[in-house]
Each structure stands twice: as C-alpha cells, then as structure tokens.
Design a protein around this motif. Structure first.
Motif, mmCIF file in Angstrom:
data_model
loop_
_atom_site.group_PDB
_atom_site.id
_atom_site.type_symbol
_atom_site.label_atom_id
_atom_site.label_comp_id
_atom_site.label_asym_id
_atom_site.label_seq_id
_atom_site.Cartn_x
_atom_site.Cartn_y
_atom_site.Cartn_z
ATOM 1 N N VAL A 197 0.849 -1.205 0.000
ATOM 2 C CA VAL A 197 0.000 0.000 0.000
ATOM 3 C C VAL A 197 0.879 1.247 0.000
ATOM 4 C CG1 VAL A 197 -1.869 1.209 1.153
ATOM 5 C CG2 VAL A 197 -1.718 -1.284 1.322
ATOM 6 N N LEU A 198 1.869 1.278 0.893
ATOM 7 C CA LEU A 198 2.727 2.459 1.006
ATOM 8 C C LEU A 198 3.541 2.656 -0.262
ATOM 9 C CD1 LEU A 198 3.768 4.693 2.932
ATOM 10 C CD2 LEU A 198 5.551 3.104 3.652
ATOM 11 N N ASP A 199 3.997 1.554 -0.843
ATOM 12 C CA ASP A 199 4.889 1.639 -1.998
ATOM 13 C C ASP A 199 4.242 2.338 -3.186
ATOM 14 O OD1 ASP A 199 6.687 0.379 -0.438
ATOM 15 O OD2 ASP A 199 6.556 -1.585 -1.416
ATOM 16 N N ARG A 200 2.915 2.429 -3.194
ATOM 17 C CA ARG A 200 2.248 3.121 -4.300
ATOM 18 C C ARG A 200 2.452 4.628 -4.213
ATOM 19 N NH1 ARG A 200 -3.286 0.899 -3.370
ATOM 20 N NH2 ARG A 200 -2.625 -1.232 -2.995
ATOM 21 N N LEU A 201 2.779 5.143 -3.029
ATOM 22 C CA LEU A 201 3.123 6.549 -2.822
ATOM 23 C C LEU A 201 2.060 7.512 -3.337
ATOM 24 C CD1 LEU A 201 6.966 6.580 -3.594
ATOM 25 C CD2 LEU A 201 5.831 6.560 -1.381
ATOM 26 N N GLY A 202 0.815 7.170 -3.153
ATOM 27 C CA GLY A 202 -0.251 8.093 -3.525
ATOM 28 C C GLY A 202 -0.397 9.183 -2.482
ATOM 29 N N ASP A 203 -1.204 10.179 -2.791
ATOM 30 C CA ASP A 203 -1.451 11.242 -1.817
ATOM 31 C C ASP A 203 -2.222 10.695 -0.624
ATOM 32 O OD1 ASP A 203 -0.039 13.148 -3.034
ATOM 33 O OD2 ASP A 203 -1.748 14.291 -3.820
ATOM 34 N N SER A 204 -2.987 9.658 -0.855
ATOM 35 C CA SER A 204 -3.598 8.957 0.264
ATOM 36 C C SER A 204 -3.511 7.471 -0.037
ATOM 37 C CB SER A 204 -5.053 9.395 0.450
ATOM 38 O OG SER A 204 -5.786 9.161 -0.739
ATOM 39 N N SER A 205 -3.637 6.658 0.985
ATOM 40 C CA SER A 205 -3.608 5.221 0.736
ATOM 41 C C SER A 205 -5.045 4.719 0.682
ATOM 42 C CB SER A 205 -2.824 4.494 1.820
ATOM 43 O OG SER A 205 -3.408 4.742 3.067
ATOM 44 N N VAL A 206 -5.265 3.758 -0.138
ATOM 45 C CA VAL A 206 -6.615 3.229 -0.337
ATOM 46 C C VAL A 206 -6.655 1.822 0.258
ATOM 47 C CG1 VAL A 206 -8.367 2.614 -2.038
ATOM 48 C CG2 VAL A 206 -6.908 4.624 -2.410
ATOM 49 N N LEU A 207 -7.548 1.642 1.220
ATOM 50 C CA LEU A 207 -7.572 0.395 1.975
ATOM 51 C C LEU A 207 -8.856 -0.359 1.703
ATOM 52 C CD1 LEU A 207 -6.545 2.053 5.349
ATOM 53 C CD2 LEU A 207 -5.007 0.965 3.699
ATOM 54 N N ASP A 208 -8.764 -1.642 1.522
ATOM 55 C CA ASP A 208 -9.959 -2.459 1.329
ATOM 56 C C ASP A 208 -10.324 -3.102 2.666
ATOM 57 O OD1 ASP A 208 -12.028 -3.959 0.496
ATOM 58 O OD2 ASP A 208 -10.839 -5.377 -0.698
ATOM 59 N N LEU A 209 -11.309 -2.496 3.340
ATOM 60 C CA LEU A 209 -11.653 -2.963 4.679
ATOM 61 C C LEU A 209 -12.802 -3.963 4.679
ATOM 62 C CD1 LEU A 209 -11.352 0.417 6.561
ATOM 63 C CD2 LEU A 209 -9.858 -1.561 6.816
#
Lengths: 361, 360
Positions: free
Chosen positions: B52-64
């Motif tokens: 997730v972090l490695d994508r380095l987006g402005d926010s992280s997108v989580l599948d909860l």
C-alpha cells in the motif's frame, strides 16, 4: 525496599495501635512536626487506627508551606531575569506567588529547572559560565548541609555565576513559638527524625524542660510513627516530659557533626518569617557574611519586593494546629490543589493538600 | 525491546545512500522536493515498505470490506509522541509511536490493521538518529502485525523541536459481539491489572534527570492487542479496558469511576510494583499509581469471569504478572478509594498534571 517492608507490617501496626488504646485514659493532642510525617500519616491512614482520645495536629514542618510569599515573589523575579537559570526542588514550582507561579514564568520564557540536589545547580553553573544560576535553597535542617556544601563548593571553585536564594527554617524555635502561642493545644511533639539525623537530639532537652512537653524523635514509616505516638502517650499518661529517641536506627544524640560544622561555617542564624505564622526570632539561617558573594538577595536587588497573603487563607491557624484543614471556610471551595490560596494546599506534604488528596472533605 | 543495547550503537551505521551528502536534517528535507524524496526513498520506504505504502499516492486506499464482514466495526485513534530522550532503556520514540496507537485501538477490543506516521523533524537532527528511530518503529510495527500505509514529514527550524515528534493514527476492527465501554461497568465487577506499574515513567525520569540507580529501569513499552484478544477469547463480556499511560493508574481509575458513575476500591497490598521502581519512587517521593505505563492495561471484568481472564492474561507474554487490583463498588460513585495495608483508607485523587518530586 526490604528494609522498608519491615517498618510497614500491618499486624505489628495493629498491635501498636491497640497498645496505645490500652494505655490512653484521656484526650491528648500530639503534633507531628514534619511534613513528611503528615504525608505518611494520611497516606497510610495511621490516624484512623488511633483511639479517639489521640488527636494528631499537623505542624509547620513542610518547608514549602512555610516559605514566605516574599521569597516566592523574589524567586519569580529572579526567574524572569534574562540570562538567568533558577533551579529549584520540584515542589516549589507550583507554589503560588502573589500573582503567578514558577510554571507560569517558565511558560513565559523564564529558564526554571527542577534539580534533585543543589550540587546539580553548581554543576550547571560550571557548565554555563555566561548564565547566572540561582538555587532556591529552602528547607529545614535536613536540606541545609547539601545547600551549605553547594555554597562551599562554588567558593572553592571561584564560581562567580552561582548564588543561593536562602530561606532556611529551624525546628526548635518553631516548637518554642507554638508552645508560647495563645490558644496552644499541643500536649506533645513528634520531632522530625530526619532533621535530628543532621542536628542530633541535644537541642531538645531544654525545650522539653522549659515547656514541660514530651518530645519524641520519630521516623516516617507506619511503625515508626505508631511507636513515636505510643511513647508520647506513655509519657503524657505518666506526667513525664522527656526527650526520647524512637528513631535510633537513624538518629543519635550528637547528630552528623561534619554536617553541623559545614552549616556553622556557611550559615548564620537570622529572624525568619514563616508563612502564615509570622516572624520567629532566630528561627532560620541565611548565608554568613563570608559567603555574601553567593547570596542571591545581595547579588540581585530584590529588597523592594513585599507581598500580601490572601485574606481567605487560614493556613497560619492550620500550621499552629488550632484549625483542621477541612475546618477552613475556603477549603475545597476557593482553595484546592489546582487553585491554592496558601502553600499548605500546594505541597503534597502540606496539611491542606494531604487532607484534600485523601478525600477528607 | 529490552534486548536492544542502550544507548544505541550507531558506530557501525553507514548511510544507505548519499542523501545528497548531508549527515543532518536540513529544512529542505521537509520541502517536498528532491531532498524529501531522498528521505522517503532511503529512510522511510526501506523500513516501512509494503504494497500500500509503496504506491506513494497522496492517500492510501484500503480495502476494509473483508475485515468488516459479519458485523465488525471500525476503530480509529490518533496520538502524538514527544518523548525526550528519543531513545531510552527498553525502547524509543519509534516503539512508543507504534505501541501507543496500537494499544489505544486495542482498548476498544480492536485488532489494529493500519497506521499513519507523521514526522516533525528538527533541523540539525542527525540522519543516523532518524534511521535508528525509524528502524525501531518498523520493527515494532512488524511485530505488532500492523502496516504503516501513509505518512508525512515536516522540518522545523533548529530550536523549535526536540529532534523528532511523531504522530500516528491507526485503524483497527472490533470483532462482532465485542462492545467495551463504561456503561457496561457494574458494582461487583473485578479490576485486574496486567503487570507491574510505573516502569515506563520511571525509566524516562531516571534517564532524563540523570538519576543513577543500581540497575537501569526499563520501559515496559509493548503492543497489547494480542493480550486483549486472548482476554476477549476467555470472556467476550469484558466490560472495559484502559491502558494507564500518562497520569498512570490513578488517572485511569478516576476516569472509569467518573464515566461509569461507580465507586472503585483497590488494595494497597495488591499494587504490583517492581522493587527497582518502588525504590526509585520512594526516593523521589512519587506515587507509582501516578506514573506512566506503556505496556500495561487495566481490565474491568464480571466477577464470575475474573479467574478465567486472569489465567488468560498470565498465559500471555505481556500479562505474566497480571493480578487482581480491586473491585467496583456501589458506594462513593465517582471516587477511587485505596485500602491501606494497615487497614485505613484514603481517596486516590485525579492527579493534577506533572509529577513533582518532593523536597525531602
């Protein structure tokens, strides 16, 4: 801690309390002189173990509590000076001056530091030669040797940026003042064990004789206190008025003579104002003239600072034992540990704070 | 983390990349440009890296959705860490930043999943120090099974910070059927504590004030969600959990008494304190009940389940020294009373603020 556990044994405590109940025949008021003893009594609920005849009166033995408002205001003035570091024991930071406390001065940019020994303040002065370092030297005879050593050390090293704001107070003159005060109710004293570890017990027999009052040198652990009270009650019931040492593992008659020599060299007796009580003759120490260069009161012009106590605060009567903390009209209302009107509500050793914190409303 | 040497040995440390040849943090490291990228690439990603972090987006997108299936609920918490010194016996600000937020989530019964990490660095901080702290933070996150999925770095001018401040926020999931809270607390409930009190606060104080005791007091910083899971398995009807951090057990118990409008009674003889901490507190005139913990919890449990929960705690590595501390009572609502060893009693007040060592 194993050497403390043996002085906290619950069964022995109950036996001692029962023994006190067995020998007591009428009401007695016993004053524990030292704030450390007050703290321990309330913390351990020792007064709750005693028979109703025995009343403990909490004396003026918390150095934080009896330090005059003027001294606090002078410390605050020093702490506000640019280029100055004011060092103090932790308790003093929250003691209110006329308008603010040391925390407030610190928050406004003053350099106020908590130290655990005055020698740490000397060390600070050594490492920061371009700053003035002032140590707020308050306390009874117990803290005097270390404070005297700090002045002596600074003189030996020729430090010019270190000084002490001294407000030392002494136990024997306070006992005399209490016995002479009108309306005194105190029948006997538990003398402060740690003060006597420095000064010995030799100062007390003349006091006991003059006022026909039992004085029992007492420690701080539950069993120490109960044994001190037991011996005091035994004397009172037998109409004796002697000096007894119930803390022999720490105290002897002569005291710490090396410490007494340093004190005699560095300090000289002075009439001292006690917060809430007033001036007691020869009841304190100031720096001797030979150490004038280390006296913050002489170094910084502080003479003009005077202060008025809150008219609501009855701490003087509390310190003399004529009023219980929770009998003061301001107790728990205008005056709480968060908004203390007098110093007895500030220090954890102060009688008012001890009552408040233990829920004795 | 007690096995880590103190103070940490950075002598063998070599910078993983040139970092534009700067051994210290400069204002530019917070400017969002090439220096910022250097920090991300060479300090943060190697330590924290995950898909997730490695994508380095402005926010992280989580599948909860998978975590929430069956009625799970989201728990969300944040905390900031400003401890000085940055590294202390038993841990570092990095360990605290993970454990503190993980434990806040765990106290709701949640299983922690994701953390954010915001760093405020002071100009002049040696990058080697930052790398050391980040490494410990990453190790703590790995050990706790949480992923650091988003972050930020700012740099403040020299003199405007204590080296490093860290903020973490965390997301976790409360399993279906678990509902912890003060309204569940009733008179008769038992109060348990997971181990000795005051270790963290006294570890910090002894280092900060240069106090030398016979042996170093070690911080108890630890993640508690594993312990909580074991306790909830033993008794899903646990009423309430608290981690007694700043202000110590005295603060937590007062909060419980006030929020639940019940009285609390604890036994002085039952208070678990290590001999070293007890001695240090005695010397400084401090009350272990008011000293901070970073790896302990208080549990209010139904009296009938107290034995089972205690056994589950003692079987877990972070609850070996768990012990009963007291009970919830109907009288004196809002107050915490302590029965002294001698048979007296006194009220445990809500601590005012900073702990001040007594004068004598």
């Amino acid at each position: 801690m194993k050497h403390l556990a043996e002085y906290r044994d619950a069964d022995t405590a109950r036996r001692l309390a029962a023994e006190i109940g067995r020998i007591v025949t009428r009401p007695w008021a016993i004053m524990e002189v030292c704030g450390g003893q007050t703290h321990s009594i309330i913390r351990n609920g020792i007064d709750q173990l005693l028979p109703p005849e025995v009343e403990l009166i909490h004396g003026p033995g918390c150095p934080v509590c009896v330090t005059p408002l003027e001294t606090i205001d002078r410390a605050l003035a020093i702490a506000r000076r640019p280029g100055t570091i004011l060092c103090s024991f932790g308790d003093m930071l929250r003691v209110p001056g006329s308008r603010e406390d040391l925390f407030a001065v610190k928050a406004a940019g003053g350099d106020v530091r908590v130290v655990y020994s005055p020698l740490d303040a000397v060390k600070l002065a050594r490492s920061q030669p371009d700053r003035e370092v002032v140590f707020l030297a308050i306390g009874f005879e117990t803290t005097a040797p270390a404070n005297a050593m700090a002045a002596k050390l600074a003189a030996q090293e020729g430090l010019t940026n270190f000084s002490l704001l001294v407000s030392h107070v002494l136990v024997p003159p306070a006992i005399q003042a209490i016995m002479r005060s009108p309306g005194n109710r105190v029948n006997a004293f538990l003398a402060a064990g740690h003060v006597c570890s420095v000064m010995g017990t030799w100062q007390y027999p003349p006091v006991a004789a003059e006022f026909r009052v039992p004085i029992v040198v007492t420690g701080f652990e539950p069993l120490d206190l109960l044994e001190g009270i037991r011996r005091t009650v035994a004397q009172l019931e037998a109409s004796r008025h002697e000096v007894e040492n119930a803390y022999p593992r720490v105290v002897d008659e002569r005291g710490n003579e090396a410490a007494q020599r340093v004190i005699a060299e560095v300090f000289t007796p002075v009439d001292r104002a006690w917060r809430g009580i007033g001036v007691i003759p020869e009841s304190g120490w100031r720096l001797a003239d030979a150490y004038a260069a280390y006296d913050a009161e002489r170094k910084f012009d502080l003479g003009g600072i005077t202060a008025e106590e809150s008219p609501l605060c009855k701490s003087g009567e509390v310190l003399k034992g004529t009023l219980k903390p929770n009998q003061c009209p301001a107790f728990g209302r205008e005056c709480t540990p968060r908004t203390p009107l007098g110093a007895t509500m500030v220090s954890s050793e102060g009688a008012c704070a001890a009552y408040y914190n233990a829920g004795r409303r | 983390m007690a096995d880590q040497p103190f103070p940490p040995d950075f002598s063998q440390f070599t910078c993983p990349a040139p970092l534009r040849d700067r051994p210290q943090i400069v204002l530019g490291h917070g400017g969002g440009g090439a220096l910022s990228q250097d920090l991300i690439e060479h300090v943060f990603l190697p330590a924290f890296g995950n898909p997730v972090l490695d994508r380095l987006g402005d926010s992280s997108v989580l599948d909860l959705a998978p975590h929430l299936a069956g009625g799970g609920r989201l728990a969300f918490s944040t905390d900031s860490y400003v401890v000085r010194p940055l590294v202390f016996p038993g841990g570092s600000i990095g360990d605290l930043a993970v454990h503190g937020t993980v434990n806040d989530l765990a106290m709701s019964g949640a299983r922690p999943l994701y953390l954010s990490a915001g760093f405020i660095l002071e100009e002049g901080l040696p990058i080697a120090d930052l790398v050391g702290i980040v490494a410990r933070m990453a190790a703590a996150a790995r050990a706790a099974g949480v992923a650091i999925v988003t972050g930020d770095t700012k740099v403040v001018e020299r003199g405007h910070g204590d080296g490093v401040y860290i903020n973490t926020a965390g997301i976790g999931v409360v399993p279906p059927g678990i509902d912890l809270g003060p309204k569940q607390v009733v008179p008769g409930d038992a109060i348990l504590v997971s181990g000795t009190l005051g270790d963290h606060g006294m570890a910090i104080m002894s280092v900060r004030e240069g106090l030398e005791f016979e042996a170093a007091i070690t911080s108890d910083t630890a993640p508690l969600h594993g312990l909580v899971a074991a306790m909830l398995e033993a008794c899903p009807a646990i009423r309430l959990l608290r981690d007694p951090t700043r202000g110590g057990v005295a603060t937590s118990l007062n909060e419980i008494a006030a929020l639940a409008d019940v009285g609390i009674e604890i036994d002085e003889a039952a208070i678990p304190v290590s001999p070293l901490v007890a001695s240090a507190c005695e010397i400084l005139g401090l009350d272990p009940l008011q000293v901070a913990n970073e790896g302990k919890l208080l549990a209010v449990v139904p009296a009938a389940a107290a034995g089972d929960v205690l056994a589950a705690m003692q079987a877990h590595e972070h609850g070996r020294a768990a012990t009963p501390l007291g009970r919830v009572v109907a009288h004196h609502p809002g107050r915490v009373a302590l029965r002294t060893t001698l048979g007296g009693s006194r009220v445990i007040p809500l601590p005012l603020g900073e702990q001040l060592p007594r004068i004598c």
